[in-house]
Write a protein that holds these residues in place. Structure first.
Motif, PDB file in Angstrom:
ATOM      1  N   MET A   1       0.949  -1.191   0.052  1.00  0.00           N
ATOM      2  CA  MET A   1      -0.028  -0.103  -0.019  1.00  0.00           C
ATOM      3  C   MET A   1       0.891   1.214  -0.125  1.00  0.00           C
ATOM      4  SD  MET A   1      -3.248  -1.016   0.393  1.00  0.00           S
ATOM      5  CE  MET A   1      -3.941  -2.500   0.628  1.00  0.00           C
ATOM      6  N   LEU A   2       0.354   2.357  -0.614  1.00  0.00           N
ATOM      7  CA  LEU A   2       1.281   3.480  -0.554  1.00  0.00           C
ATOM      8  C   LEU A   2       0.034   4.586  -0.076  1.00  0.00           C
ATOM      9  CD1 LEU A   2       3.597   5.199  -1.881  1.00  0.00           C
ATOM     10  CD2 LEU A   2       2.362   5.440  -3.759  1.00  0.00           C
ATOM     11  N   THR A   3       0.582   5.248   0.932  1.00  0.00           N
ATOM     12  CA  THR A   3      -0.292   6.611   1.393  1.00  0.00           C
ATOM     13  C   THR A   3       0.171   7.734   0.614  1.00  0.00           C
ATOM     14  OG1 THR A   3      -0.444   5.210   3.442  1.00  0.00           O
ATOM     15  CG2 THR A   3      -0.958   7.614   3.475  1.00  0.00           C
ATOM     16  N   ILE A   4      -0.760   8.435   0.137  1.00  0.00           N
ATOM     17  CA  ILE A   4      -0.320   9.840  -0.459  1.00  0.00           C
ATOM     18  C   ILE A   4      -1.093  10.715   0.413  1.00  0.00           C
ATOM     19  CG2 ILE A   4      -1.059  11.366  -2.595  1.00  0.00           C
ATOM     20  CD1 ILE A   4       0.940   8.954  -2.939  1.00  0.00           C
ATOM     21  N   ASP A   5      -0.521  11.774   1.056  1.00  0.00           N
ATOM     22  CA  ASP A   5      -0.884  12.646   1.877  1.00  0.00           C
ATOM     23  C   ASP A   5      -0.924  14.005   0.904  1.00  0.00           C
ATOM     24  OD1 ASP A   5      -1.400  14.217   4.239  1.00  0.00           O
ATOM     25  OD2 ASP A   5       0.563  14.195   4.808  1.00  0.00           O
ATOM     26  N   ILE A   6      -1.916  14.621   1.036  1.00  0.00           N
ATOM     27  CA  ILE A   6      -2.578  15.961   0.363  1.00  0.00           C
ATOM     28  C   ILE A   6      -2.911  16.843   1.489  1.00  0.00           C
ATOM     29  CG2 ILE A   6      -3.989  17.218  -1.232  1.00  0.00           C
ATOM     30  CD1 ILE A   6      -4.466  14.227  -2.547  1.00  0.00           C
ATOM     31  N   ASP A   7      -2.002  17.936   1.688  1.00  0.00           N
ATOM     32  CA  ASP A   7      -2.422  19.134   2.814  1.00  0.00           C
ATOM     33  C   ASP A   7      -2.906  20.346   2.340  1.00  0.00           C
ATOM     34  OD1 ASP A   7      -1.514  17.250   4.965  1.00  0.00           O
ATOM     35  OD2 ASP A   7       0.585  17.611   4.420  1.00  0.00           O
ATOM     36  N   GLY A   8      -3.054  21.105   3.220  1.00  0.00           N
ATOM     37  CA  GLY A   8      -3.364  22.349   2.907  1.00  0.00           C
ATOM     38  C   GLY A   8      -4.656  22.924   2.088  1.00  0.00           C
ATOM     39  N   VAL A   9      -5.561  22.020   2.147  1.00  0.00           N
ATOM     40  CA  VAL A   9      -6.835  22.537   1.330  1.00  0.00           C
ATOM     41  C   VAL A   9      -7.963  23.035   2.411  1.00  0.00           C
ATOM     42  CG1 VAL A   9      -8.523  21.483  -0.053  1.00  0.00           C
ATOM     43  CG2 VAL A   9      -6.417  20.540  -0.161  1.00  0.00           C
ATOM     44  N   ASN A  10      -7.946  24.170   2.400  1.00  0.00           N
ATOM     45  CA  ASN A  10      -8.640  24.774   3.546  1.00  0.00           C
ATOM     46  C   ASN A  10     -10.175  25.088   3.074  1.00  0.00           C
ATOM     47  OD1 ASN A  10      -6.614  24.882   5.614  1.00  0.00           O
ATOM     48  ND2 ASN A  10      -5.853  26.723   4.392  1.00  0.00           N
ATOM     49  N   ASP A  11     -10.275  24.954   1.848  1.00  0.00           N
ATOM     50  CA  ASP A  11     -11.903  25.048   1.249  1.00  0.00           C
ATOM     51  C   ASP A  11     -12.554  23.588   1.354  1.00  0.00           C
ATOM     52  OD1 ASP A  11     -14.128  25.401  -0.217  1.00  0.00           O
ATOM     53  OD2 ASP A  11     -13.135  26.814  -1.594  1.00  0.00           O
ATOM     54  N   LYS A  14     -13.665  22.350  -1.971  1.00  0.00           N
ATOM     55  CA  LYS A  14     -12.173  21.890  -2.809  1.00  0.00           C
ATOM     56  C   LYS A  14     -12.087  20.462  -2.389  1.00  0.00           C
ATOM     57  CE  LYS A  14     -10.136  25.809  -4.708  1.00  0.00           C
ATOM     58  NZ  LYS A  14      -9.037  26.599  -5.111  1.00  0.00           N
ATOM     59  N   LEU A  15     -12.022  20.410  -1.105  1.00  0.00           N
ATOM     60  CA  LEU A  15     -11.566  19.004  -0.468  1.00  0.00           C
ATOM     61  C   LEU A  15     -12.315  18.107  -0.904  1.00  0.00           C
ATOM     62  CD1 LEU A  15      -9.496  18.133   1.616  1.00  0.00           C
ATOM     63  CD2 LEU A  15     -11.322  18.140   3.206  1.00  0.00           C
ATOM     64  N   GLN A  16     -13.885  18.101  -0.901  1.00  0.00           N
ATOM     65  CA  GLN A  16     -14.885  17.475  -1.507  1.00  0.00           C
ATOM     66  C   GLN A  16     -14.658  17.133  -2.938  1.00  0.00           C
ATOM     67  OE1 GLN A  16     -16.981  15.568   0.618  1.00  0.00           O
ATOM     68  NE2 GLN A  16     -17.585  14.284  -0.931  1.00  0.00           N
ATOM     69  N   GLU A  17     -14.237  17.804  -3.573  1.00  0.00           N
ATOM     70  CA  GLU A  17     -14.003  17.536  -5.292  1.00  0.00           C
ATOM     71  C   GLU A  17     -12.909  16.960  -5.266  1.00  0.00           C
ATOM     72  OE1 GLU A  17     -13.611  21.653  -6.659  1.00  0.00           O
ATOM     73  OE2 GLU A  17     -16.041  21.997  -6.622  1.00  0.00           O
ATOM     74  N   LEU A  18     -11.903  17.039  -4.726  1.00  0.00           N
ATOM     75  CA  LEU A  18     -10.574  16.322  -4.544  1.00  0.00           C
ATOM     76  C   LEU A  18     -10.706  15.070  -4.270  1.00  0.00           C
ATOM     77  CD1 LEU A  18      -7.436  16.089  -4.919  1.00  0.00           C
ATOM     78  CD2 LEU A  18      -7.369  17.043  -2.622  1.00  0.00           C
ATOM     79  N   ARG A  19     -11.846  14.535  -3.117  1.00  0.00           N
ATOM     80  CA  ARG A  19     -11.756  13.493  -2.682  1.00  0.00           C
ATOM     81  C   ARG A  19     -12.758  12.753  -3.911  1.00  0.00           C
ATOM     82  NH1 ARG A  19     -16.004  10.199  -0.368  1.00  0.00           N
ATOM     83  NH2 ARG A  19     -15.325   9.411   1.670  1.00  0.00           N
ATOM     84  N   ASN A  40      -7.792  19.372   6.977  1.00  0.00           N
ATOM     85  CA  ASN A  40      -7.638  20.216   5.829  1.00  0.00           C
ATOM     86  C   ASN A  40      -6.956  19.527   4.700  1.00  0.00           C
ATOM     87  OD1 ASN A  40      -5.015  20.259   7.105  1.00  0.00           O
ATOM     88  ND2 ASN A  40      -4.492  22.415   6.673  1.00  0.00           N
ATOM     89  N   GLY A  41      -6.864  18.152   4.650  1.00  0.00           N
ATOM     90  CA  GLY A  41      -6.363  17.396   3.704  1.00  0.00           C
ATOM     91  C   GLY A  41      -6.870  16.082   3.607  1.00  0.00           C
ATOM     92  N   LEU A  42      -6.212  15.289   2.661  1.00  0.00           N
ATOM     93  CA  LEU A  42      -6.672  13.755   2.461  1.00  0.00           C
ATOM     94  C   LEU A  42      -5.596  12.814   2.643  1.00  0.00           C
ATOM     95  CD1 LEU A  42      -8.937  14.414  -0.593  1.00  0.00           C
ATOM     96  CD2 LEU A  42      -9.841  13.972   1.752  1.00  0.00           C
ATOM     97  N   LYS A  43      -5.686  11.601   3.210  1.00  0.00           N
ATOM     98  CA  LYS A  43      -4.943  10.521   2.944  1.00  0.00           C
ATOM     99  C   LYS A  43      -5.512   9.778   2.167  1.00  0.00           C
ATOM    100  CE  LYS A  43      -2.609  11.692   6.685  1.00  0.00           C
ATOM    101  NZ  LYS A  43      -1.056  11.831   6.887  1.00  0.00           N
ATOM    102  N   ILE A  72      -2.501  18.346  -8.533  1.00  0.00           N
ATOM    103  CA  ILE A  72      -2.359  18.180  -7.199  1.00  0.00           C
ATOM    104  C   ILE A  72      -0.933  17.993  -6.694  1.00  0.00           C
ATOM    105  CG2 ILE A  72      -3.110  16.425  -5.274  1.00  0.00           C
ATOM    106  CD1 ILE A  72      -5.365  15.477  -7.097  1.00  0.00           C
ATOM    107  N   GLU A  73      -0.514  18.809  -5.712  1.00  0.00           N
ATOM    108  CA  GLU A  73       0.673  18.865  -5.111  1.00  0.00           C
ATOM    109  C   GLU A  73       0.338  17.776  -3.576  1.00  0.00           C
ATOM    110  OE1 GLU A  73       3.568  20.118  -5.744  1.00  0.00           O
ATOM    111  OE2 GLU A  73       2.694  21.086  -7.762  1.00  0.00           O
ATOM    112  N   ILE A  74       1.470  17.201  -3.700  1.00  0.00           N
ATOM    113  CA  ILE A  74       1.536  16.186  -2.522  1.00  0.00           C
ATOM    114  C   ILE A  74       2.570  16.488  -1.451  1.00  0.00           C
ATOM    115  CG2 ILE A  74       0.141  14.335  -3.540  1.00  0.00           C
ATOM    116  CD1 ILE A  74       2.731  12.805  -3.819  1.00  0.00           C
ATOM    117  N   ASP A  75       2.440  15.922  -0.411  1.00  0.00           N
ATOM    118  CA  ASP A  75       3.381  16.049   1.020  1.00  0.00           C
ATOM    119  C   ASP A  75       4.608  15.001   0.320  1.00  0.00           C
ATOM    120  OD1 ASP A  75       5.009  15.847   2.993  1.00  0.00           O
ATOM    121  OD2 ASP A  75       3.298  15.976   4.734  1.00  0.00           O
ATOM    122  N   ASN A  76       5.562  15.401   0.178  1.00  0.00           N
ATOM    123  CA  ASN A  76       6.894  14.445  -0.297  1.00  0.00           C
ATOM    124  C   ASN A  76       7.117  13.633   1.000  1.00  0.00           C
ATOM    125  OD1 ASN A  76       6.761  15.142  -3.204  1.00  0.00           O
ATOM    126  ND2 ASN A  76       7.844  16.896  -2.618  1.00  0.00           N
TER     127      ASN A  76
END
Length: 105
Positions: A1-11, A14-19, A40-43, A72-76
């Protein structure tokens, strides 16, 4: 499994659209998707195979794919295979239905 962390989505919208975007991705079926602990982000957890490439190579490829396909920018920090991932309470978390057969959900 690979976990992608997306941070800093305060709207929230937008968070729901990204999901929704991640859940509909045609190349990477979602295993688990939930709102990050700060809200304010997704895993995004996807299945990967390490038979041909390493975790870090896979991480870089998925990172590039998300950037080029969806901007989409992710947490490296997720490139570190040893990095932990918190599982917060999220009543709207998505768990792939295939896990129902195992009694996990």
């Amino acid at each position: 499994m690979l976990t992608i962390d997306i941070d800093g989505v305060n709207d929230h919208i937008k968070l729901q659209e990204l999901r929704n975007t991640l859940l509909q991705d045609q190349y990477f079926p979602t295993e688990l998707l939930f709102t990050s602990p700060r809200g304010n982000g997704l895993k995004w957890v996807i299945g990967i195979s390490l038979k041909e490439v390493s975790h870090s190579e896979y991480f870089e490829a998925v990172s590039n794919y998300l950037q080029q396909t969806y901007a989409i920018e992710i947490d490296n920090s997720g490139a570190d295979v040893c990095r932990g991932c918190l599982l917060p309470y999220d009543p709207e978390a998505y768990v792939n239905p295939k896990y129902k057969a195992y009694g996990i959900i």
